[in-house]
Design a protein around this motif. Structure first.
Motif, mmCIF file in Angstrom:
data_model
loop_
_atom_site.group_PDB
_atom_site.id
_atom_site.type_symbol
_atom_site.label_atom_id
_atom_site.label_comp_id
_atom_site.label_asym_id
_atom_site.label_seq_id
_atom_site.Cartn_x
_atom_site.Cartn_y
_atom_site.Cartn_z
ATOM 1 N N PRO A 117 0.819 -1.237 0.000
ATOM 2 C CA PRO A 117 0.000 0.000 0.000
ATOM 3 C C PRO A 117 0.847 1.279 0.000
ATOM 4 N N HIS A 118 1.948 1.288 0.767
ATOM 5 C CA HIS A 118 2.822 2.473 0.757
ATOM 6 C C HIS A 118 3.450 2.680 -0.619
ATOM 7 N N ASN A 119 3.927 1.560 -1.187
ATOM 8 C CA ASN A 119 4.493 1.600 -2.545
ATOM 9 C C ASN A 119 3.554 2.302 -3.521
ATOM 10 N N VAL A 120 2.311 1.826 -3.508
ATOM 11 C CA VAL A 120 1.317 2.323 -4.470
ATOM 12 C C VAL A 120 0.996 3.792 -4.183
ATOM 13 N N ALA A 121 0.835 4.105 -2.878
ATOM 14 C CA ALA A 121 0.483 5.486 -2.515
ATOM 15 C C ALA A 121 1.580 6.450 -2.973
ATOM 16 N N ASP A 122 2.849 6.058 -2.775
ATOM 17 C CA ASP A 122 3.946 6.925 -3.198
ATOM 18 C C ASP A 122 3.945 7.115 -4.714
ATOM 19 N N PHE A 123 3.721 6.023 -5.429
ATOM 20 C CA PHE A 123 3.694 6.118 -6.890
ATOM 21 C C PHE A 123 2.606 7.089 -7.340
ATOM 22 N N LYS A 124 1.423 6.941 -6.711
ATOM 23 C CA LYS A 124 0.299 7.805 -7.112
ATOM 24 C C LYS A 124 0.592 9.262 -6.773
ATOM 25 N N ALA A 125 1.431 9.444 -5.717
ATOM 26 C CA ALA A 125 1.772 10.817 -5.332
ATOM 27 C C ALA A 125 2.961 11.346 -6.144
ATOM 28 N N GLY A 126 3.405 10.552 -7.109
ATOM 29 C CA GLY A 126 4.503 11.010 -7.973
ATOM 30 C C GLY A 126 5.870 10.814 -7.345
ATOM 31 N N LYS A 127 5.975 9.884 -6.342
ATOM 32 C CA LYS A 127 7.276 9.652 -5.666
ATOM 33 C C LYS A 127 7.837 8.303 -6.070
ATOM 34 N N TRP A 128 9.072 8.285 -6.564
ATOM 35 C CA TRP A 128 9.749 7.023 -6.906
ATOM 36 C C TRP A 128 10.709 6.674 -5.782
ATOM 37 N N ASN A 129 10.558 5.476 -5.194
ATOM 38 C CA ASN A 129 11.305 5.183 -3.977
ATOM 39 C C ASN A 129 11.808 3.747 -3.949
ATOM 40 N N GLY A 131 14.666 2.446 -3.635
ATOM 41 C CA GLY A 131 15.631 2.170 -2.555
ATOM 42 C C GLY A 131 14.921 1.775 -1.282
ATOM 43 N N GLU A 132 13.961 2.582 -0.883
ATOM 44 C CA GLU A 132 13.234 2.336 0.358
ATOM 45 C C GLU A 132 12.446 1.024 0.298
ATOM 46 N N TYR A 133 11.757 0.802 -0.818
ATOM 47 C CA TYR A 133 10.886 -0.378 -0.909
ATOM 48 C C TYR A 133 11.622 -1.645 -1.314
ATOM 49 N N SER A 134 12.906 -1.588 -1.400
ATOM 50 C CA SER A 134 13.676 -2.799 -1.697
ATOM 51 C C SER A 134 14.129 -3.486 -0.419
ATOM 52 N N LYS A 135 13.549 -3.071 0.718
ATOM 53 C CA LYS A 135 14.044 -3.597 1.994
ATOM 54 C C LYS A 135 13.201 -4.742 2.577
ATOM 55 N N ALA A 136 12.346 -5.354 1.746
ATOM 56 C CA ALA A 136 11.478 -6.422 2.281
ATOM 57 C C ALA A 136 12.297 -7.633 2.718
ATOM 58 N N ASP A 137 11.727 -8.384 3.662
ATOM 59 C CA ASP A 137 12.397 -9.572 4.195
ATOM 60 C C ASP A 137 12.178 -10.802 3.327
ATOM 61 N N GLY A 138 10.903 -10.986 2.853
ATOM 62 C CA GLY A 138 10.508 -12.241 2.186
ATOM 63 C C GLY A 138 9.830 -13.154 3.190
ATOM 64 N N LEU A 139 8.922 -13.988 2.718
ATOM 65 C CA LEU A 139 8.147 -14.844 3.628
ATOM 66 C C LEU A 139 8.649 -16.287 3.656
ATOM 67 N N PHE A 140 9.414 -16.687 2.656
ATOM 68 C CA PHE A 140 9.918 -18.061 2.590
ATOM 69 C C PHE A 140 10.721 -18.404 3.843
ATOM 70 N N GLY A 141 10.427 -19.563 4.422
ATOM 71 C CA GLY A 141 11.203 -20.019 5.583
ATOM 72 C C GLY A 141 10.828 -19.340 6.886
ATOM 73 N N LYS A 142 9.888 -18.404 6.846
ATOM 74 C CA LYS A 142 9.516 -17.682 8.081
ATOM 75 C C LYS A 142 8.643 -18.576 8.967
ATOM 76 N N THR A 143 8.711 -18.348 10.265
ATOM 77 C CA THR A 143 7.902 -19.127 11.203
ATOM 78 C C THR A 143 6.549 -18.454 11.376
ATOM 79 N N LEU A 144 5.518 -19.235 11.072
ATOM 80 C CA LEU A 144 4.148 -18.720 11.123
ATOM 81 C C LEU A 144 3.400 -19.401 12.261
ATOM 82 N N ALA A 145 2.754 -18.616 13.114
ATOM 83 C CA ALA A 145 1.897 -19.175 14.171
ATOM 84 C C ALA A 145 0.448 -18.906 13.796
ATOM 85 N N ILE A 146 -0.313 -19.966 13.602
ATOM 86 C CA ILE A 146 -1.735 -19.827 13.267
ATOM 87 C C ILE A 146 -2.514 -20.031 14.574
#
Ligand code: 3PG
Length: 396
Positions: A117-129, A131-146
């Protein structure tokens, strides 16, 4: 006389037609709210709702109401106690929207990890970012508690399994399938879970389960998803955990959710970063709504045709019965009445009764659950009754 059904929430057209084709008088008014139902439901036999609140006054004020169908899973919007007092059946459509809710839970996990949502909001506001949005962790191998491993929790597990997560689940019932490991105590799982997803009903036991103590156990920076009911999370404790432990949150439910289907919305969480909130749309895919509507129609038609209520949620789970009397008898007028007379004369309350007929219609078998034991002289009278074939009387 035609059965009158009021549908007070959005419901697919083709299923309204199905009811009308079955000679049912359908009133469709998806705009009705809690307070409108007092009058609107006064003369109907059956009320169908999604999240619209059916309060005690609506039930008490109704003259003909016999069945309330929750076109969905959670029945916390219906005053079950008031329904019990008036003998109004309440049923729901369990499992029919589980996949849709699970898909949203997974969507919120991805949205938080990638900050979509932040990615999209920035794009719509004319902001290219980039660098900032390349910081995701990824979900593979993560421990999930249901937390809550019912129909929805299991669908989340299947999808998380495909994404290569390390899955733990907790439920009152047993854990099975999909390589899911059970955890018995929250203090074992919360410190190691990267993602916690809640799939519990709103009950007195689950209210405020996610409080200060629970958040204290959570791993800093973990993701928390709640697509079930808002009151499972203590909102103030959540806000503290977001600020102090950098917990990131995806919610489909929140305190103060408007009852109206559209209009303004206000929540303390609007001001807080790292919280993504959707509009209680977990169940709102066309597939899920069709499946729910089909089940709703099945419940109503089966009730009309056979008197059976499917997914009857306010049927007593435990009754005050201590004895079972089974009498096999000839199926002739007055025979069953004679057996019941014996019990009445002995002041014995029958809590439950079922009379089933053998093929051919000559013999029937009546099973009764009794509060107190039948006395020896009553059993003697069954023994001497030429229309009683056999009987058994056992304590439960
Ligand atoms: C449910 O309990 O089935 C979900 O919360 C869906 O609610 P809704 O029917 O109001 O979308």
């Amino acid at each position: 006389m035609k059965m009158k059904v009021l549908i007070a929430d959005k419901f697919p057209e083709q299923y309204i037609k199905k009811l009308r084709d079955s000679e049912i008088d359908v009133i469709y008014n998806p705009k009705l709210g809690e307070n409108d139902l007092l009058e609107a439901a006064k003369e109907v036999d059956c009320l169908v709702v999604r999240s619209t609140i059916v309060n005690a006054a609506t039930i008490e004020n109704s003259q003909n109401l016999n069945l309330i169908v929750r076109a969905g899973a959670g029945v916390n919007n219906i005053d079950i106690k008031a329904a019990n007092k008036k003998g109004v059946y309440v049923s729901n459509c369990p499992g029919k929207n589980s996949i849709a809710v699970a898909e949203l839970a997974i969507g919120l996990m991805l949205a938080l990890d990638r900050r979509i949502p932040h990615n999209v909001a920035d794009f719509k506001a004319g902001k290219w970012n980039k660098g900032e949005y390349s910081k995701a962790d990824g979900l593979f191998g993560k421990t999930l508690a249901i937390v809550g491993y019912g129909n929805i929790g299991k669908e989340v597990a299947k999808r998380a399994q495909a994404m290569g997560m390390n899955i733990y689940a907790k439920d009152i019932s047993r854990i099975e399938g999909y390589g899911v490991k059970d955890f018995s105590e929250f203090d074992q799982i919360m410190p190691i879970a990267d993602i916690v997803t809640i799939h519990l009903p709103a009950t007195p036991q689950t209210k405020g389960l996610f409080n200060d103590a629970m958040f204290k156990l959570m791993k800093p920076g973990a993701l928390l998803i709640n697509t079930s009911r808002h009151d499972i999370i203590d909102e103030d404790a959540l806000i503290k955990a977001i600020k102090e432990k950098n917990i990131k949150v995806g919610l489909d439910v929140f305190k103060g959710e408007p009852e109206a289907k559209d209009g303004p919305v206000s929540s303390k969480l609007q001001e807080i970063d790292n919280v993504y909130i959707t509009h209680h749309i977990g169940a709102s895919t066309e597939q899920a709504q069709n499946a729910v509507a089909e089940e709703t129609v099945n419940i109503i038609l089966r009730y009309i045709k056979s008197g059976v209520i499917d997914h009857w949620v306010n049927r007593a789970k435990i009754t005050d019965t201590h004895y079972q009397l089974v009498v096999k008898h000839y199926d002739k007028p007055g025979v069953l009445a004679g057996i019941l007379d014996v019990l009445r004369d002995g002041n014995i309350n029958i809590e439950e009764i079922e009379n089933i007929i053998f093929e051919g219609g000559l013999v029937a078998c009546c099973t009764m659950k009794l509060k107190t034991a039948a006395a020896a002289d009553m059993l003697e009278s069954f023994r001497n009754n030429p229309n009683v074939i056999t009987y058994s009387h056992v304590s439960l």
